[in-house]
Enzyme design. Sequence first.
Site, PDB file in Angstrom:
ATOM      1  N   LYS A  39      24.966  29.365  13.589  1.00  0.00           N
ATOM      2  CA  LYS A  39      26.206  30.125  13.724  1.00  0.00           C
ATOM      3  C   LYS A  39      27.357  29.367  13.065  1.00  0.00           C
ATOM      4  O   LYS A  39      27.504  28.165  13.270  1.00  0.00           O
ATOM      5  CB  LYS A  39      26.478  30.348  15.207  1.00  0.00           C
ATOM      6  N   SER A  58      28.485  37.299  20.320  1.00  0.00           N
ATOM      7  CA  SER A  58      29.111  37.035  19.029  1.00  0.00           C
ATOM      8  C   SER A  58      28.180  36.324  18.051  1.00  0.00           C
ATOM      9  O   SER A  58      28.519  36.152  16.881  1.00  0.00           O
ATOM     10  CB  SER A  58      30.371  36.181  19.222  1.00  0.00           C
ATOM     11  N   SER A  97      27.179  35.729  24.590  1.00  0.00           N
ATOM     12  CA  SER A  97      27.030  35.740  23.137  1.00  0.00           C
ATOM     13  C   SER A  97      25.727  35.166  22.598  1.00  0.00           C
ATOM     14  O   SER A  97      25.474  35.256  21.401  1.00  0.00           O
ATOM     15  CB  SER A  97      28.206  35.007  22.487  1.00  0.00           C
TER      16      SER A  97
END
Length: 471
Positions: free
Chosen positions: A82, A157, A181
């Site tokens: 990420k 996310s 997330s």
Amino acid sequence: MSGTEPALLSVTEVAGAIAARKLSSREATQSCLDRVAKWQPHLNAYMSIEAETALAAAEAADAALAKGESCGPLHGVPMAHKDMYYDEGHVVTCGSKIRKDWVAKSTATSLQRLKDAGTVRLGSLQMVEFAFGPLGHNTHYGPVRNPWNVAHATGGSSSGSGSAVAARLTFAALGSDTGGSIRMPAHFCGVSGLKTTVGLISRAGAMPLSQSLDTVGPLARTVEDCALVTGLMAGADPLDPTASSREVPDYMAATRASARGMTVGVPKAFYVDDLDPEVAAILQNTIAALRDEGIAIVEVDLPNQLQLSGASQLVLATEAAALHKRWMIERPQDYGPQVLMRLENGLAVTGVAYLEALRWRGPALAAHLAAVTGVDAILAPVSPMAAPRIDETDIGNGPGAEALIQRVTRFTRPINYLGLPALSIPAGFTKANLPVGMQLVGRPFEETTILTIGAAFQRATDHHTKCPDLP
């Protein structure tokens, strides 16, 4: 490894094959890059693709291994993470316009520990702007798409992490979980994801969103993979005083232990209310599979989860607004409309309300632990629904935005507020072939228990082995 596409292996499988010199790091890396080339135009899962440097690093890893030199358990294993984990010398956008050219001057502790274990960097993965959104939309870089059906959302996310792991574009990926997330993309994309106890893994060098809720954790294909990656990252860190100094358990051993005789609690209310019918059916199938593994199933009466959810939202909104206040004043036009709306909501919270929400966390956790006495873990859906369509949910700050966020994340937020560990596992598919995940929730720092149960479930089922086809 003839006959097997290397990218289709699990982390533990590819690491073992490289260590035994049955497969080279270059072959594993090239296999991932080949899939990235085919899938990226459809998914938008990667923020940056660093093919040349990745292959060079893989060749260096192979050369070191030929000399009998191994960096560790993940020697030569290619991964991407990420785009909120600082990596010295690399642009780290955090999914934002504000940081689109920002170059990190240090490396996140969690990422450095994976590098020290031998991983090869493939690039970085897309994410929701500043990790503040549950569905995977991004105003600046476009939505990440679900490999099971590109018209559908990935969850956020950690959107790129969920999509890339599911499509076998990386063997594992770091995500973060502040309100769901890690678990949401794992659920929507059909992979395993571990939200760790607050403080288990250092947050130094990971973009902050909420100082008291943020957690670091992996998304991977199997529970065993999550255990391996988590064990390499966990432990004390002088750069993060909130990181726990307790001894790190053998998480891999936990995945090999028997779950027979354990007890799993299913909530009587809230987590079983207003489920889509297919999610409700998969919950029942999961219960049946756990029973077949010798796990007792009982009902549990949990404290008011709506209150926990509300407290979690209040804390998150306030802490996120405090972190972003300067940019909100100086550069409001550079935020996406939904992210800006949610940050502005945090400015409306009074100091008294915020401190009351923080102070209540201890009593709320004590009440939860009292309610689950005699139960090893809680089983619940990650979300009431499978992945929704992108065109129906990418509504920015328009009417219904807040209600949509509330519905999608209602089963994840209470767990963040209490700081508990939770493991999302693929549990089935809808008739439209969209994945559905279930979460196992444990006590603080008892990741070993939920890993044991999750691994037992995966030995008995094959949901986690299924791979999407190229659109």
